[in-house]
Design an enzyme around this catalytic site. Structure first.
Site, PDB file in Angstrom:
ATOM      1  N   SER A 188       0.801  -1.225   0.000  1.00 26.31           N
ATOM      2  CA  SER A 188       0.000   0.000   0.000  1.00 26.31           C
ATOM      3  C   SER A 188       0.835   1.278   0.000  1.00 26.31           C
ATOM      4  CB  SER A 188      -0.938   0.006   1.204  1.00 26.31           C
ATOM      5  OG  SER A 188      -0.205  -0.150   2.397  1.00 26.31           O
ATOM      6  N   ASP A 216      -2.975   8.426   7.649  1.00 29.49           N
ATOM      7  CA  ASP A 216      -4.004   7.600   8.284  1.00 29.49           C
ATOM      8  C   ASP A 216      -3.292   6.699   9.301  1.00 29.49           C
ATOM      9  OD1 ASP A 216      -3.057   5.325   6.983  1.00 29.49           O
ATOM     10  OD2 ASP A 216      -4.814   5.045   5.710  1.00 29.49           O
ATOM     11  N   HIS A 234      -0.493   4.699   7.093  1.00 31.50           N
ATOM     12  CA  HIS A 234       0.313   5.174   5.968  1.00 31.50           C
ATOM     13  C   HIS A 234       0.911   6.556   6.174  1.00 31.50           C
ATOM     14  CE1 HIS A 234      -2.605   2.251   4.244  1.00 31.50           C
ATOM     15  NE2 HIS A 234      -1.460   1.734   3.849  1.00 31.50           N
TER      16      HIS A 234
END
Ligand SMILES: *[C@@H]1O[C@H](CO)[C@@H](O)[C@H](O)[C@H]1NC(C)=O
Ligand SMILES: *[C@@H]1O[C@H](CO)[C@@H](O)[C@H](O)[C@H]1NC(C)=O
Length: 389
Positions: free
Chosen positions: A63, A355, A358
């Site tokens: 991610s 977040d 991340h």
């Protein structure tokens, strides 16, 4: 700042302040505007990339570098709503952060388009794009995701799946070159950017513990490095020559882990030590690959050090918050992705994390700056040297 976070800060200043005292802080530099030209960003970063030919940027991993492949898969958390993308013209793209990714910045520096997610392309686009692609996918690991996680994290692309997709696009790519020699030369000049391993050492590991398998760090990190070795070799066999491999950041410092409060600091330290033991194996893995694969170059970027350095001296880089998510998450306790359509913190640039999982765009930009020219974070050469070589 409350006393818990103060003691936490003190803890890692004690443990890491001295080790990384050698890394030179970079002067503060805000993230450049979204709309920038190669000339502008080069001037901004005091580079001169005009004479350097980077024909393509291929991205593999998880991610941290996901440009939106998740949008096309059965994945519960797609980052396809605001506040994700708030600094990406306000458009959520599946990138799980507020703005550009490190690979988007690399593309801008070398005058390439952002590498698009492969799953979003039509067949005709696949036959015309030669500037690079992104195969990265959230929750991806070096290993295949354990089946028990599929109902929670979705049907993702493992590193193997990503390499298979790359293999599938090669005939279409080849069709755009006059000869095999031209194609081989193009591939040998292209950059292969890899960010993987954090999920293997994080959520996959935690699951194995929940299932009472209790993996041993030594055996597990040895397995991971062997598997990574064979996957990088497979990429070489498909034509890749220039590799930029990132090691794993200190996972315990993700807001989600800081806020899970599982057994306090030992849980966080265990995670970080796991990442560090895997990282310790990487230099040897890459040297062995480079030695056995003719014409290959493997550069290792020290993500672990990037985070430790920022956490040890956040103010130097303009960070005022190193431990909290900038966005309000779904559960409200920093253990889930951002809440759809919520208003994130106003000072996004001064948060290390956007977040609970991340890094913010500011970290991605710092990652770029360290990558490009900093030989205390890259070994044996830096990214500019790799691309020029
Ligand atoms: C976070 O909030 C969710 C939903 O309210 C709750 O189920 C979960 O136990 C909480 N987790 C922690 C670590 O506080
Ligand atoms: C917390 O620590 C205890 C004792 O070391 C251990 O038995 C337990 O499994 C740990 N819990 C978690 C959630 O890690």
């Amino acid at each position: 700042m409350n006393s818990a976070s103060l003691s936490f800060l003190a803890l890692f200043l004690l443990s890491f302040g001295s080790i990384y005292a050698d890394s030179k802080p970079l002067p503060r530099l805000p993230v450049p505007p979204f709309y920038t030209t190669q000339a502008d960003i080069d001037r901004y970063l005091r580079l001169d990339t005009w004479s350097i030919n980077l024909p393509a940027l291929y991205v593999f991993g998880d991610s941290f570098v996901n440009a939106g492949n998740s949008l096309y898969l059965h994945i519960p958390s797609k980052a396809n709503y605001t506040p994700y993308g708030i600094d990406f013209r306000g458009v959520p793209t599946g990138r799980p952060t507020n703005g550009r990714l490190v690979v988007d910045f690399i593309a801008q520096v070398f005058g390439l388009p952002f590498p698009p997610p492969i799953l979003g392309l039509s067949e005709s686009q696949k036959k015309t794009i030669t500037t690079g692609l992104s195969f990265a996918c959230s929750s991806a690991g070096i290993l295949h995701m354990p089946p028990a996680l599929v109902p929670i994290l979705g049907n993702i692309l493992s590193l193997d799946d990503q390499i298979q997709l790359f293999k599938d696009t090669i005939p279409m790519l080849k069709g755009q070159f006059d000869s095999t020699e031209c194609f081989d030369s193009y591939m040998s000049k292209s950059l292969f950017f890899i960010h993987i391993g954090g999920n293997d050492l994080g959520v996959y590991w935690e699951l194995a513990n929940l299932q009472k398998k209790f993996p041993k760090v030594k055996k597990y990190t040895s397995l991971l490095s062997e598997q990574l070795y064979s996957r990088l070799k497979a990429m070489y066999q498909l034509g890749a020559r220039k590799f930029l491999v990132n090691n794993v950041f200190p996972l315990g410092y993700q807001p989600v882990n800081l806020h899970l409060k599982m057994n306090g600091t030992s849980f966080i330290e265990d995670m970080n030590q796991r990442a560090a033991s895997f990282n310790a194996r990487l230099p040897k893995v890459l040297r062995k690959l480079e030695k056995s694969l003719k014409g290959s170059t493997f550069v290792l970027f020290d993500m672990y050090k990037l985070f430790e350095d920022v956490l040890a001296q956040p103010a130097t880089y303009g960070f005022t918050n190193v431990k909290d998510s900038c966005c309000i998450d779904i559960s409200g306790n920093q253990t889930r992705p951002c809440r759809p359509n919520s208003v994130p913190c106003a000072d996004r640039a001064s948060h290390v994390f956007f977040d609970p999982f991340h890094p913010s765009e500011s970290i991605h930009f710092l990652w770029l700056r360290r990558l490009l020219k900093d030989n205390s974070f890259c070994s044996p050469i830096n990214l500019l040297q790799l691309i020029k070589s």
